[in-house]
Scaffold this motif. Structure first.
Motif, short mmCIF file in Angstrom:
data_model
loop_
_atom_site.label_atom_id
_atom_site.label_comp_id
_atom_site.label_asym_id
_atom_site.label_seq_id
_atom_site.Cartn_x
_atom_site.Cartn_y
_atom_site.Cartn_z
N ASP A 87 0.79 -1.22 0.00
CA ASP A 87 0.00 0.00 0.00
C ASP A 87 0.83 1.28 0.00
N ILE A 88 2.13 1.15 -0.25
CA ILE A 88 2.99 2.32 -0.15
C ILE A 88 2.69 3.37 -1.21
N LEU A 89 2.05 2.99 -2.32
CA LEU A 89 1.73 3.94 -3.39
C LEU A 89 0.36 4.57 -3.23
N GLY A 90 -0.39 4.16 -2.22
CA GLY A 90 -1.71 4.74 -2.00
C GLY A 90 -2.80 3.68 -2.07
N GLN A 91 -3.97 4.04 -1.59
CA GLN A 91 -5.09 3.11 -1.52
C GLN A 91 -6.35 3.72 -2.10
N ASN A 92 -7.08 2.91 -2.85
CA ASN A 92 -8.44 3.25 -3.30
C ASN A 92 -8.51 4.61 -3.99
N LEU A 93 -7.56 4.87 -4.88
CA LEU A 93 -7.57 6.13 -5.60
C LEU A 93 -8.53 6.08 -6.78
N SER A 94 -8.99 7.25 -7.20
CA SER A 94 -9.86 7.34 -8.36
C SER A 94 -9.07 7.04 -9.62
N MET A 95 -9.79 6.77 -10.71
CA MET A 95 -9.12 6.50 -11.99
C MET A 95 -8.26 7.69 -12.39
N ASP A 96 -8.78 8.91 -12.26
CA ASP A 96 -8.01 10.09 -12.65
C ASP A 96 -6.73 10.20 -11.82
N ALA A 97 -6.81 9.91 -10.52
CA ALA A 97 -5.63 9.99 -9.66
C ALA A 97 -4.62 8.90 -10.04
N VAL A 98 -5.11 7.71 -10.35
CA VAL A 98 -4.21 6.62 -10.77
C VAL A 98 -3.47 6.99 -12.05
N LEU A 99 -4.21 7.51 -13.02
CA LEU A 99 -3.58 7.87 -14.30
C LEU A 99 -2.55 8.98 -14.11
N ALA A 100 -2.86 9.93 -13.22
CA ALA A 100 -1.91 11.03 -12.96
C ALA A 100 -0.65 10.50 -12.29
N LYS A 101 -0.80 9.61 -11.32
CA LYS A 101 0.36 9.04 -10.65
C LYS A 101 1.20 8.20 -11.62
N ALA A 102 0.54 7.49 -12.51
CA ALA A 102 1.27 6.68 -13.47
C ALA A 102 2.09 7.55 -14.42
N LYS A 103 1.50 8.65 -14.87
CA LYS A 103 2.22 9.54 -15.79
C LYS A 103 3.41 10.21 -15.11
N ALA A 104 3.34 10.38 -13.78
CA ALA A 104 4.41 11.05 -13.04
C ALA A 104 5.56 10.12 -12.68
N LEU A 105 5.43 8.82 -12.96
CA LEU A 105 6.49 7.89 -12.61
C LEU A 105 7.74 8.13 -13.43
N PRO A 106 8.91 7.87 -12.86
CA PRO A 106 10.13 7.93 -13.67
C PRO A 106 10.11 6.83 -14.72
N ALA A 107 10.61 7.13 -15.90
CA ALA A 107 10.61 6.13 -16.97
C ALA A 107 11.55 4.99 -16.63
N ALA A 108 11.15 3.78 -16.96
CA ALA A 108 12.01 2.62 -16.74
C ALA A 108 13.19 2.67 -17.70
N PRO A 109 14.39 2.32 -17.24
CA PRO A 109 15.54 2.28 -18.15
C PRO A 109 15.29 1.30 -19.29
N ALA A 110 15.64 1.69 -20.50
CA ALA A 110 15.35 0.87 -21.68
C ALA A 110 15.95 -0.53 -21.60
N PRO A 111 17.21 -0.70 -21.18
CA PRO A 111 17.76 -2.06 -21.12
C PRO A 111 16.99 -2.96 -20.16
N ALA A 112 16.58 -2.41 -19.02
CA ALA A 112 15.82 -3.21 -18.06
C ALA A 112 14.43 -3.51 -18.59
N ALA A 113 13.81 -2.53 -19.22
CA ALA A 113 12.46 -2.72 -19.76
C ALA A 113 12.42 -3.77 -20.85
N ALA A 114 13.55 -4.01 -21.51
CA ALA A 114 13.61 -4.97 -22.62
C ALA A 114 13.77 -6.41 -22.15
N LYS A 115 13.97 -6.63 -20.86
CA LYS A 115 14.10 -7.99 -20.35
C LYS A 115 12.76 -8.69 -20.40
N THR A 116 12.71 -9.87 -21.00
CA THR A 116 11.43 -10.57 -21.22
C THR A 116 11.28 -11.85 -20.40
#
Length: 304
Positions: A212-241
């Motif tokens: 629950d460290i990222l929050g609880q029971n947030l609205s869809m708008d709040a979730v989308l806003a928090k997601a957009k504010a996240l730091p981008a994942a490094p490309a090499p790590a994101a490519a691991k499958t």
């Protein structure tokens, strides 16, 4: 303001939980949705329409936003069915072949054993056992295969999709890939669920704090806003499958960060300070961003 935010979080922490809070899972899906190809988005939406909860996901949502809303809400479905009438909570033998079957929505098992792959470790050299065969890592591999196979039923592919939206998030939660074995807990601590901690008060457990460290029971708008504010994942790590690599990364984070002081090898009711919780939030943000990027790559490949 930051201190006030943390105090509000701490007073809201719940009793033992089983996965990222719905907020974390929806953030993973929101990150992934923005990285999907148009073809993958279209195919995913068509499959999600087969889920029995689809109508509730898009209720009161503008037509142009329904596909995104359904995709983001779908990431919570494997948790939503826990305790729901008509579903079976009792787990099957996780080492039996039947525990990994993927048939579709006629399957009324809750499959709680699918949500984690507790890779056990012992800081004091205690004997540890391998995870059961039916686990998050194995099911991601199996469901990825079902989703990518055109001759599987649409029902089985839809079912696999909603589980993948969820399990890719689960396996990036460090305590869904680790279980500490000690002299005090020779059978393991259940991914931190048996480790009692204190924040502004006692009565919490370590697993729930991380869920629950990222929050609880947030609205869809709040979730989308928090997601957009996240730091981008490094490309090499994101490519691991490889889900096995994802699980090992989460396990390493559990060892180095989750079980770090003030959490100790023995005892209970460890007082988690602000520094610990800030580290936990930073790790959670990084892991959610990484999970979303990897989920998008998985779906773009399976649905191409």
């Amino acid at each position: 303001m930051r201190r006030a935010w943390f105090l509000a979080l701490l007073t809201a922490l719940p009793a033992p939980a089983l996965a990222w809070d719905g907020t974390g899972h929806m953030m993973v899906a929101a990150v992934a949705y923005d990285r999907l190809t148009p073809a993958a988005r279209s195919k995913a939406d068509a499959l999600l329409r087969r889920n029995p909860d689809y109508a509730s996901w898009v209720a009161n949502v503008a037509p142009a936003d329904r596909a995104r809303a359904a995709f983001v809400h779908a990431a919570t479905w494997p948790d939503d069915i826990k305790g729901r009438h008509g579903y079976i909570a009792a787990s099957e033998d996780p080492n039996a072949p039947a525990a990994m079957r993927i048939t579709g929505y006629a399957d009324r098992q809750e499959h709680r054993e699918w949500h984690y792959v507790d890779i056990a470790f012992s800081p004091d050299g205690k004997r540890v056992n391998p995870p059961p065969k039916a686990n998050a890592q194995a099911m991601i591999v199996a469901m990825r295969g079902v989703l990518a196979t055109a001759d599987r039923t649409a029902d089985a592919r839809s079912y696999s999709l909603v589980w993948l939206l969820h399990l890719v998030g689960d396996i990036h939660q460090p305590l869904h890939a680790a279980e500490r074995v000690t002299a005090e807990m020779p059978d393991g601590d259940r991914g931190g669920n048996s480790v009692h901690v204190c924040t502004t008060s006692c009565g919490h457990n370590l697993h729930a704090v991380w869920d629950d460290i990222l929050g609880q029971n947030l609205s869809m708008d709040a979730v989308l806003a928090k997601a957009k504010a996240l730091p981008a994942a490094p490309a090499p790590a994101a490519a691991k499958t490889d889900p096995a690599a994802w699980a090992q990364e989460s396990n390493a984070l559990a060892r180095s960060v989750v079980y770090a002081p003030p959490v100790q090898a023995e005892g209970q009711n460890f007082q988690l300070d602000m520094a610990y919780l800030q580290r936990a939030e930073a790790v959670a943000q990084s892991q959610v961003a990484l999970a979303g990027a990897r989920l998008a790559l998985l779906l773009n490949t399976a649905l191409r």
